[in-house]
Design an enzyme around this catalytic site. Structure first.
Site, PDB file in Angstrom:
ATOM      1  N   HIS A  61       0.819  -1.219   0.000  1.00  0.00           N
ATOM      2  CA  HIS A  61       0.000   0.000   0.000  1.00  0.00           C
ATOM      3  C   HIS A  61       0.850   1.265   0.000  1.00  0.00           C
ATOM      4  CE1 HIS A  61      -3.341  -2.628   0.618  1.00  0.00           C
ATOM      5  NE2 HIS A  61      -3.022  -2.932   1.858  1.00  0.00           N
ATOM      6  N   ASP A  90      -2.308 -11.268  -1.174  1.00  0.00           N
ATOM      7  CA  ASP A  90      -2.850 -10.673   0.053  1.00  0.00           C
ATOM      8  C   ASP A  90      -4.315 -10.312  -0.238  1.00  0.00           C
ATOM      9  OD1 ASP A  90      -1.548  -9.001   2.653  1.00  0.00           O
ATOM     10  OD2 ASP A  90      -3.381  -8.098   1.842  1.00  0.00           O
ATOM     11  N   HIS A  93      -5.890  -7.748   0.407  1.00  0.00           N
ATOM     12  CA  HIS A  93      -6.052  -6.343   0.019  1.00  0.00           C
ATOM     13  C   HIS A  93      -5.356  -6.083  -1.319  1.00  0.00           C
ATOM     14  CE1 HIS A  93      -6.265  -6.480   4.503  1.00  0.00           C
ATOM     15  NE2 HIS A  93      -7.384  -5.827   4.224  1.00  0.00           N
ATOM     16  N   ASP A  96      -4.157 -12.983   5.096  1.00  0.00           N
ATOM     17  CA  ASP A  96      -5.425 -12.404   5.551  1.00  0.00           C
ATOM     18  C   ASP A  96      -6.616 -12.850   4.696  1.00  0.00           C
ATOM     19  OD1 ASP A  96      -4.350 -10.902   3.490  1.00  0.00           O
ATOM     20  OD2 ASP A  96      -4.218  -9.032   4.625  1.00  0.00           O
TER      21      ASP A  96
END
Ligand SMILES: [Zn+2]
Length: 300
Positions: A120, A157, A159, A234
């Site tokens: 990110h 991931d 995200h 996650d």
């Protein structure tokens, strides 16, 4: 030999009440040693990425603000950790760890970093617990130094790898593949070379069907000579932030398929750890440990 980047600074002391699972950066290596998956000699201690190395990816202004601790409160809140010189230093060790792991991967087929996957982070700001983008930094360094020509970033991931996607959006020599929860953070997605947004509650079968369909096709079409794998755990149903419903076995199968496919295609891979926010620390550790167990099993 499986080389693994680790530095004690990876576990950053957070103030009481901060819920990020920093412990995993200590417990994971301990668990891997204890169970005999790896030995002390598997670890190497990276040094810090230096300015020239960081500036291939990040802007001078952002780096300057980090070095002089002059980010605004808003910029700090966006990152999500209390900002200190140690946090910045930590990011530099992690970035260099991923780059060094990539060089080891060229030698041994695979190498890993007990941190990183900080996808990110953009060129000029950080968010979502990410200060520097370790994979982007390592990829840019390899390209710059002629150590790779065509790089695939596999980001599994939960995200979206928004920072990585944005950093490489104009680059033909880096293919960014992100498979993530469509409704999850970040709300505003960037455009990767290939994005697969999965609905909430996606289970093993649908997830693995998608991955097994898409990854071999990317390798076939893009023909990378190097890969980075962001192996965030996650995606499991126990995750507090994930919104998907993979079992731990499904998550392990994801890793197995990814690593085996890369190995079968002769594409070396550097693995960065990524996220994991299950209620039980033991679930987080176990899922991350599976990635290392599989690396040993498949490659050595
Ligand atoms: Zn994540």
């Amino acid at each position: 030999m499986l080389k693994i980047a680790y530095h004690p600074i990876y576990k950053y002391a957070l103030p009481d009440g901060h819920r990020f699972p920093m412990e995993k950066y200590d417990i994971l290596p301990e668990q891997l040693l204890y169970e005999g998956t790896i030995r002390d000699e598997n670890f190497f201690r990276p040094h810090q990425a230096v300015e020239d190395e960081l500036l291939l990816t990040h802007t001078e202004e952002y780096l300057h603000k980090l070095n002089t601790q002059t980010l605004t409160d808003k910029e700090i809140r966006r990152i999500g950790f209390p900002m200190t010189p140690t946090l910045v230093e930590r990011g530099k060790y992690i970035a260099r760890g991923t780059y060094k792991a990539a060089l080891y991967a060229k030698e041994f087929g695979i190498a890993m970093n007990i941190a990183g996957g900080t996808h990110h982070s953009f060129a000029d700001f950080g968010e979502g617990f990410c200060v520097f983008n370790d994979i982007a930094i390592a990829a840019n360094l390899m390209l710059h130094r002629g150590e790779a020509q065509k790089i695939l970033v596999i980001d599994l991931d939960v995200h979206q790898g928004n920072g990585t996607a944005h950093i490489f959006q104009e680059h033909n020599d880096v293919f960014t593949f992100s498979m993530h929860g469509a409704k999850n953070f970040p709300t505003r997605k960037e455009v990767s070379s290939l994005d697969i947004g999965l609905p909430d509650g996606t289970e093993d079968k649908a997830y693995l069907r998608e991955l097994k369909h898409v990854l071999p096709a990317i390798l076939q079409d893009f023909q990378p000579d190097f890969a980075f794998y962001q192996s965030g755990v996650d995606v499991i149903r126990e995750d507090k932030l994930g919104r998907l419903s993979l079992t731990k076995a499904g998550c392990k199968e994801r890793d197995r398929f990814t690593l085996q496919t890369l190995k079968d295609n002769g594409v070396p891979v550097a693995v960065s750890m990524g996220g994991g926010y299950a209620h039980r620390l033991a679930d987080i550790i176990d899922c991350h440990a599976n990635t290392y167990r599989l690396a040993q099993e498949i490659y050595f």
